[in-house]
Design a protein around this motif. Structure first.
Motif, PDB file in Angstrom:
ATOM      1  N   LYS A  71      -5.389   4.412 -19.766  1.00  0.00           N
ATOM      2  CA  LYS A  71      -4.071   4.466 -20.377  1.00  0.00           C
ATOM      3  C   LYS A  71      -4.121   3.824 -21.764  1.00  0.00           C
ATOM      4  CE  LYS A  71      -1.905   6.252 -16.850  1.00  0.00           C
ATOM      5  NZ  LYS A  71      -1.282   7.594 -16.928  1.00  0.00           N
ATOM      6  N   HIS A  97      -0.382   6.217  -0.450  1.00  0.00           N
ATOM      7  CA  HIS A  97       0.096   7.345  -1.259  1.00  0.00           C
ATOM      8  C   HIS A  97      -0.543   7.225  -2.646  1.00  0.00           C
ATOM      9  CE1 HIS A  97       3.143   8.623   1.698  1.00  0.00           C
ATOM     10  NE2 HIS A  97       3.246   7.321   1.945  1.00  0.00           N
ATOM     11  N   SER A 120      -0.952   9.246  -5.128  1.00  0.00           N
ATOM     12  CA  SER A 120      -0.245   9.763  -6.304  1.00  0.00           C
ATOM     13  C   SER A 120       0.801   8.775  -6.801  1.00  0.00           C
ATOM     14  CB  SER A 120       0.421  11.101  -5.971  1.00  0.00           C
ATOM     15  OG  SER A 120       1.366  10.946  -4.929  1.00  0.00           O
ATOM     16  N   ARG A 121       1.314   7.930  -5.898  1.00  0.00           N
ATOM     17  CA  ARG A 121       2.319   6.957  -6.311  1.00  0.00           C
ATOM     18  C   ARG A 121       1.734   5.872  -7.202  1.00  0.00           C
ATOM     19  NH1 ARG A 121       5.695   5.965  -0.674  1.00  0.00           N
ATOM     20  NH2 ARG A 121       6.402   8.129  -0.388  1.00  0.00           N
ATOM     21  N   GLU A 124      -0.383   6.340  -9.607  1.00  0.00           N
ATOM     22  CA  GLU A 124      -0.305   6.878 -10.965  1.00  0.00           C
ATOM     23  C   GLU A 124       1.133   6.861 -11.464  1.00  0.00           C
ATOM     24  OE1 GLU A 124      -1.900   8.732 -14.469  1.00  0.00           O
ATOM     25  OE2 GLU A 124      -2.858   7.763 -12.755  1.00  0.00           O
ATOM     26  N   GLU A 125       2.073   7.210 -10.587  1.00  0.00           N
ATOM     27  CA  GLU A 125       3.479   7.197 -10.982  1.00  0.00           C
ATOM     28  C   GLU A 125       3.942   5.791 -11.329  1.00  0.00           C
ATOM     29  OE1 GLU A 125       5.625   8.843  -7.764  1.00  0.00           O
ATOM     30  OE2 GLU A 125       4.750  10.844  -7.928  1.00  0.00           O
ATOM     31  N   ASP A 126       3.560   4.825 -10.491  1.00  0.00           N
ATOM     32  CA  ASP A 126       3.985   3.443 -10.720  1.00  0.00           C
ATOM     33  C   ASP A 126       3.381   2.885 -12.007  1.00  0.00           C
ATOM     34  OD1 ASP A 126       5.359   3.591  -8.355  1.00  0.00           O
ATOM     35  OD2 ASP A 126       3.734   2.714  -7.167  1.00  0.00           O
ATOM     36  N   ASN A 177       2.396   4.666 -14.590  1.00  0.00           N
ATOM     37  CA  ASN A 177       3.069   5.351 -15.703  1.00  0.00           C
ATOM     38  C   ASN A 177       4.448   4.762 -15.968  1.00  0.00           C
ATOM     39  OD1 ASN A 177       1.138   7.161 -16.525  1.00  0.00           O
ATOM     40  ND2 ASN A 177       1.787   8.772 -15.128  1.00  0.00           N
ATOM     41  N   ASP A 178       5.195   4.492 -14.892  1.00  0.00           N
ATOM     42  CA  ASP A 178       6.540   3.942 -15.052  1.00  0.00           C
ATOM     43  C   ASP A 178       6.484   2.563 -15.713  1.00  0.00           C
ATOM     44  OD1 ASP A 178       7.565   6.167 -13.899  1.00  0.00           O
ATOM     45  OD2 ASP A 178       7.933   5.265 -11.934  1.00  0.00           O
ATOM     46  N   LYS A 231       5.593  -3.564  -8.768  1.00  0.00           N
ATOM     47  CA  LYS A 231       6.142  -2.213  -8.598  1.00  0.00           C
ATOM     48  C   LYS A 231       5.329  -1.435  -7.568  1.00  0.00           C
ATOM     49  CE  LYS A 231       7.781  -0.113 -12.220  1.00  0.00           C
ATOM     50  NZ  LYS A 231       9.182   0.227 -11.830  1.00  0.00           N
ATOM     51  N   ARG A 279       6.721   0.064  -3.970  1.00  0.00           N
ATOM     52  CA  ARG A 279       6.720   1.510  -3.756  1.00  0.00           C
ATOM     53  C   ARG A 279       5.837   1.911  -2.579  1.00  0.00           C
ATOM     54  NH1 ARG A 279       7.627   5.255  -7.770  1.00  0.00           N
ATOM     55  NH2 ARG A 279       6.970   6.741  -6.175  1.00  0.00           N
TER      56      ARG A 279
END
Length: 327
Positions: free
Chosen positions: A29, A60, A62-63, A65-67, A69-70, A94, A98
């Motif tokens: 990132k 999970h 994929s979460r 990556e989402e976390d 990113n957020d 986070k 999640r």
């Protein structure tokens, strides 16, 4: 007809056994963090982990990556930038929430530039350092870890002693007196083999300590622990100064670790006995095919007590133990 989506990760595993760490590594990132008093964009790698309960088949993924990113989006696009260890703590909390985990762990490594003048010419050179941040979020709170990695130069004391002994014999055979030989050695640094060294220093902050540590302080301690700093761009006068400084301050890999610890104890005296410290030095040998390494870690109270009494601690708290909240 559409089949209902099944959450496979939430199924029961074939064996009811919890896992210590599950997650993703080498997430690349661009992040905006505060380093040395300024906000900058850095290229970074992140590792994120959670514990996994005995009745859940998988995390999970994929979460993660989402976390990430957020959390990074809030920092990159938001008004305030964090330090690396604070960003790691933000992501860990986070991710833990999640994923529904008891514990989450995040590590960040970012490469960043620092401009400094060469020692004699003053020509400005850009040096690249590694900024390290980590955090563990659990029910007892969030532990943060700040660290740096820097390169330097070390000169071998053992080989220098051997070269000096042979030089002393030759000078005596050539008719020099002991006083004259002593003056020669005082004026002329004795040759030895040298190597590039990599020093890594971490400071761990307990859950209830809001300690503010500037990465630049740690870089200075790491570079000062070696025989000499190194510079990417130098004039001949600078090269001579660096080589002479290193040969006047010969240090073993063990010396570098002890000097890093000395720097933390003396310069960061505001840290409590519950803070964690880890110093690691690796020297890339030049006359051997192997490298050498030394390390010291433990609670700062342990280190201070050992320095004061000279008595060896019965146990050195490791980084893993400290992150896991064992101490």
């Amino acid at each position: 007809m559409t089949l209902p989506f099944e959450d496979v990760q939430s199924q029961a595993p074939t064996l009811s056994l919890s896992l210590s760490r599950v997650g993703v590594t080498n997430v690349e990132k661009v992040i905006r963090i505060v380093a040395n008093g300024a906000e900058q964009l850095f290229y970074a790698r992140l590792d994120c982990f959670v514990d996994l309960g005995p009745h859940q088949k998988g995390a999970h993924m994929s979460r993660f990556e989402e976390d990430v990113n957020d959390a990074i989006g809030e920092v990159v696009l938001g008004e305030a930038a964090f330090r690396a260890e604070t960003l790691a703590a933000h992501i860990a909390e986070k991710v833990r929430d999640r994923q529904g985990a008891l514990r989450a762990e995040v590590h960040i490594e970012a490469r960043y530039p620092e401009h400094k003048p060469a020692p004699v010419s003053g020509i400005e050179t850009q040096e690249i350092y590694s900024l390290l941040g980590a955090a563990v979020a659990s029910a007892s709170g969030t532990r943060r870890l700040i660290g740096v990695r820097a390169a330097g130069m070390t000169a071998c004391p053992c080989a220098q002693t051997a070269v000096q002994a042979r030089s002393h014999e030759r000078l005596l055979d050539d008719g020099f007196s002991e006083d004259e030989i002593a003056r020669i050695f005082e004026a002329v640094p004795v040759a030895t083999h040298n190597q590039r060294g990599l020093g890594t220093l971490h400071i761990g902050c307990p859950e209830d300590c809001d300690t503010d540590i500037d990465a630049q302080w740690l870089v200075r301690i790491v570079e000062e622990s070696m025989s000499s700093e190194i510079y990417e761009l130098m004039k001949r006068s600078d090269e001579g100064a660096v080589v002479e400084k290193a040969h006047r301050r010969p240090r073993f890999v063990e010396d570098c670790v002890r000097e890093m610890i000395r720097g933390v104890v003396e310069e960061l005296d505001f840290l409590t006995d519950r803070h964690f410290v880890s110093a690691r030095q690796e020297n890339l040998e030049t006359i051997h095919q192997h490298n050498v390494q030394a390390e010291r870690f433990g609670l700062l109270g342990e280190v201070r007590g050992e320095i004061a009494t000279g008595e060896q601690s019965s146990h050195h708290v490791s980084l893993r133990e400290w992150l896991d909240g064992a101490h």
